[in-house]
Design an enzyme around this catalytic site. Structure first.
Site, PDB file in Angstrom:
ATOM      1  N   CYS A  88      38.319  40.002  39.266  1.00  0.00           N
ATOM      2  CA  CYS A  88      39.191  38.700  39.580  1.00  0.00           C
ATOM      3  C   CYS A  88      38.126  37.554  39.235  1.00  0.00           C
ATOM      4  O   CYS A  88      38.489  36.692  38.366  1.00  0.00           O
ATOM      5  CB  CYS A  88      38.955  38.540  40.973  1.00  0.00           C
ATOM      6  SG  CYS A  88      40.367  39.289  41.024  1.00  0.00           S
ATOM      7  N   ARG A 148      37.916  45.841  40.402  1.00  0.00           N
ATOM      8  CA  ARG A 148      39.283  44.689  40.372  1.00  0.00           C
ATOM      9  C   ARG A 148      38.367  43.416  41.158  1.00  0.00           C
ATOM     10  O   ARG A 148      39.223  42.484  40.593  1.00  0.00           O
ATOM     11  CB  ARG A 148      40.186  45.640  41.976  1.00  0.00           C
ATOM     12  CG  ARG A 148      41.274  44.554  41.093  1.00  0.00           C
ATOM     13  CD  ARG A 148      42.117  44.402  40.156  1.00  0.00           C
ATOM     14  NE  ARG A 148      42.420  43.098  40.087  1.00  0.00           N
ATOM     15  CZ  ARG A 148      42.790  42.187  39.525  1.00  0.00           C
ATOM     16  NH1 ARG A 148      41.532  42.029  39.263  1.00  0.00           N
ATOM     17  NH2 ARG A 148      43.824  41.009  39.365  1.00  0.00           N
ATOM     18  N   CYS A 159      39.398  32.426  44.554  1.00  0.00           N
ATOM     19  CA  CYS A 159      40.121  33.385  44.668  1.00  0.00           C
ATOM     20  C   CYS A 159      41.627  33.113  44.976  1.00  0.00           C
ATOM     21  O   CYS A 159      41.977  33.252  44.760  1.00  0.00           O
ATOM     22  CB  CYS A 159      39.359  34.772  45.967  1.00  0.00           C
ATOM     23  SG  CYS A 159      38.343  35.258  45.230  1.00  0.00           S
ATOM     24  N   HIS A 168      45.453  33.308  44.943  1.00  0.00           N
ATOM     25  CA  HIS A 168      45.764  34.197  46.130  1.00  0.00           C
ATOM     26  C   HIS A 168      45.770  34.108  47.415  1.00  0.00           C
ATOM     27  O   HIS A 168      45.823  34.764  48.637  1.00  0.00           O
ATOM     28  CB  HIS A 168      44.345  35.638  46.191  1.00  0.00           C
ATOM     29  CG  HIS A 168      45.166  36.485  45.245  1.00  0.00           C
ATOM     30  ND1 HIS A 168      46.013  36.923  44.747  1.00  0.00           N
ATOM     31  CD2 HIS A 168      44.404  36.056  44.001  1.00  0.00           C
ATOM     32  CE1 HIS A 168      46.352  37.717  42.966  1.00  0.00           C
ATOM     33  NE2 HIS A 168      44.620  37.623  42.809  1.00  0.00           N
TER      34      HIS A 168
END
Lengths: 104, 206, 290
Positions: C251, C247, C199, C203
């Site tokens: 991802c 969501r 992730c 991010h």
């Protein structure tokens, strides 16, 4: 049965602002699903709006309108408390009528 | 034990404790996290559960917060470097026009991708490359004028080919995927990308 | 009384409005770029600004409201094999039937379930344990498609709307929630798969973009808030209502991972990390997405 609309109506000065949100698939008849089959056309064809018992909009809509469409318009001469009645009919004959009172 | 020795022992132990206590807690949580990942994912499309397993490099990067000790990083980078397969004919420069198409495509490897279709380079997702394409990402550095600034001789060709084949050979925990190493891009596709960056005719170098 | 219709505008949610906006933004973006200069971190490009204007207009008439209304009906209706309503049986953490402010206080630990759950997972739990629905039936098609919006999506939208303009307050002082947060943080950092992505690859730093899409840095409160704001959201592409659970799954899809199981610990822990990091900031309710 079709899902309810959301109607918001409010006086702004001497004009009523009305926003109508309609729940509808609005299929154009040209879209293909994941399996590659055409999804049959399914769309709102007729919209009428009454304010305070008087017909103010009688409209025809087609497949260029998006899914779950929003209609916004202003009505002169209406007053707080007047009833807004919105009605639609689609090409399969499904229909829906909802109403709301104009807020001050 | 003599009180003085005890104090010394405590002193010696302190930095050790300070260093390992939080790390230990992190390691425990990582172990739990990995167990959770293992139990809570399911295969879909081409994305099987085998993808959840770490390879050695991933293990090291995951354990060190992407900051492995230099001596380990160097050795593993050398391993990655040794795995880079250069074209046997020695030709590293392909067609920049095809390279541009590969750079544009972000397709491939997700559970919604058709595994039969070629995988894209995903390049513009992270890099500025040719000036015409304004929709570019900034996760990686700008590659605009890459060849103009660095030339296009054999050394730089070899570097670019190798970097695309396996970025981890140059920076062990780089964020860039190992496109050749994992078989995402083949020899010919990488050649085209090398040309996109280095060919004097490529818009990148205009 | 004379009523004159002075203006009738048909705003098509996906078609009519954005095209002029985007066309302008695209035209603006065609200008030649300064050589080799990538845009600065927080500089907003023309397209982003245009979209924000459009979004502000859309938020005033967000089709999410339709799902909110449907969700309210579903919440209050007696349903399922046991014919009970969620309103009279489901405790989202603030007492049976209390929805006001519940969404911003999830994920939380529910002793009756023995698990940390985000709002969606909790509602599913209530549907199974209180109303008697079958979990596998819900999990078979948990997210909306272009032809179908599951009840759970409408329910989540309703519950989320009841926390509009409230501050996120994940109870991180509960040790079980704190532990979930820490594990979620590890999940966010875990690199694997063919592209070695976690992730955090996208991010974990400020001011990054994938193509034109700005990437929030979820390790900061403001960045995490951007990952929370607008979910559940009405996605104009395709006109579908999608939840925060969806969501997270998307991802992982882009991370080239396999799919996280629906309403699982993994997603609940990740959401605990994400939403918990944004604690104290204001949640604006269901949103609208490209």
């Amino acid at each position: 049965m079709a899902d309810p609309m959301k109607i918001r109506a409010q006086m702004k000065g001497d004009v009523a602002e009305v926003r109508v949100l309609m729940a509808h698939a609005m299929e154009t008849g040209q879209r293909k699903d994941n399996a590659g089959n055409l999804v049959p056309a399914h769309f709102i064809q007729q919209v009428t709006v009454e304010v305070g018992g008087k017909l103010v909009i009688q409209g025809q809509t087609g497949t260029s309108v998006s899914r779950n469409p929003v209609f916004a318009f202003k009505v002169k001469g209406a007053k707080a408390g007047d009833k807004v009645v919105v009605n639609w009919v689609d090409n399969k004959g499904d229909k829906r009528t909802d109403e709301a009172a104009i807020a001050a | 034990m003599h009180p003085k020795n005890l104090a010394l022992a405590a002193c010696a132990a302190l930095p050790f404790l300070a260093a390992t206590q939080p790390a230990q807690a992190d390691a425990d949580r990582r172990a739990v996290a990995m167990a959770v990942i293992k139990k809570d994912f399911e295969p879909r499309g081409q994305a099987g559960l085998d993808r959840l397993a770490e390879d050695g490099l991933q293990t090291l990067c995951n354990r060190t917060g992407n900051n492995p000790p230099a001596y380990v990083a160097q050795r593993l980078e050398a391993d990655q470097m040794a795995g880079i397969r250069y074209p046997s004919d020695g030709k590293l420069l392909g067609d920049w026009k095809q390279g541009e198409q590969i750079a544009q495509s972000g397709r491939g490897f997700t559970w919604t991708d058709n595994p039969g279709l070629p995988v894209g380079g995903n390049c513009y997702n992270c890099h500025q490359i040719a000036p015409k394409e304004q929709s570019f990402g900034t996760v990686g550095p700008s590659l605009y004028q890459f060849g103009k600034l660095r030339g296009n001789g054999p050394d730089i060709q070899k570097y670019v080919y190798g970097k695309i084949f396996n970025a981890k050979a140059f920076n062990l925990c780089s964020e860039m995927p190992r496109f050749g190493h994992v078989g995402a891009l083949n020899e010919q596709q990488i050649r085209h990308l090398v040309a996109l960056l280095l060919d004097p005719e490529s818009p990148v170098n205009k | 009384m004379r009523i004159a219709l002075i203006l009738a505008v048909a705003t098509a949610t996906a078609a009519a409005l954005p095209i002029p906006g985007w066309a302008q933004a695209k035209a603006a973006a065609r200008k030649p770029p300064p050589p080799a200069a990538a845009p600065k971190a927080e500089e907003k490009d023309a397209a982003t600004l245009e979209f924000e204007k459009f979004r502000a207009e859309m938020e005033d008439s967000n089709p999410a409201e339709l799902f909110e209304a449907k969700g309210e009906e579903l919440w209050k209706a007696r349903r399922g094999p046991r014919n009970v309503s969620l309103a009279e049986s489901c405790d989202l953490g603030l007492g049976v039937g209390v929805v006001k402010g519940a969404y911003v206080q999830t994920p939380r630990h529910y002793p009756d379930a023995g698990a940390v759950m985000d709002a969606e997972r909790r509602i599913v739990w209530c549907m199974v344990e209180k109303q008697g629905f079958n979990f596998d039936d819900i999990a078979k098609r948990p997210f909306a498609s272009d032809t179908h919006t599951p009840d759970i999506t409408s329910l989540v939208t309703y519950v989320a709307a009841q926390s509009k303009n409230m501050k996120l307050a994940v109870p991180l002082d509960d040790p079980k929630v704190r532990e979930a947060y820490e594990i979620g943080k590890e999940i966010a950092a875990y690199r694997a798969g063919p592209y070695d992505f976690s992730c955090n690859t996208c991010h974990g730093a400020d001011g990054k973009r994938i193509r034109m899409q700005a990437l929030p840095n979820i390790s900061t409160p403001q960045g995490a808030l951007r990952g929370v704001q607008g979910w559940p959201g009405y996605r104009m592409t395709g006109g579908v209502m999608l939840t925060h659970q969806w969501r997270m799954g998307d991802c992982f899809r882009q991370q080239r991972f396999p799919q996280p199981k629906y309403a699982s610990d993994a997603v609940a822990y990740l959401l605990t990390y994400l939403i918990g990091t944004a604690n104290g900031l204001e949640y604006k309710g269901p949103g609208i997405k490209r």
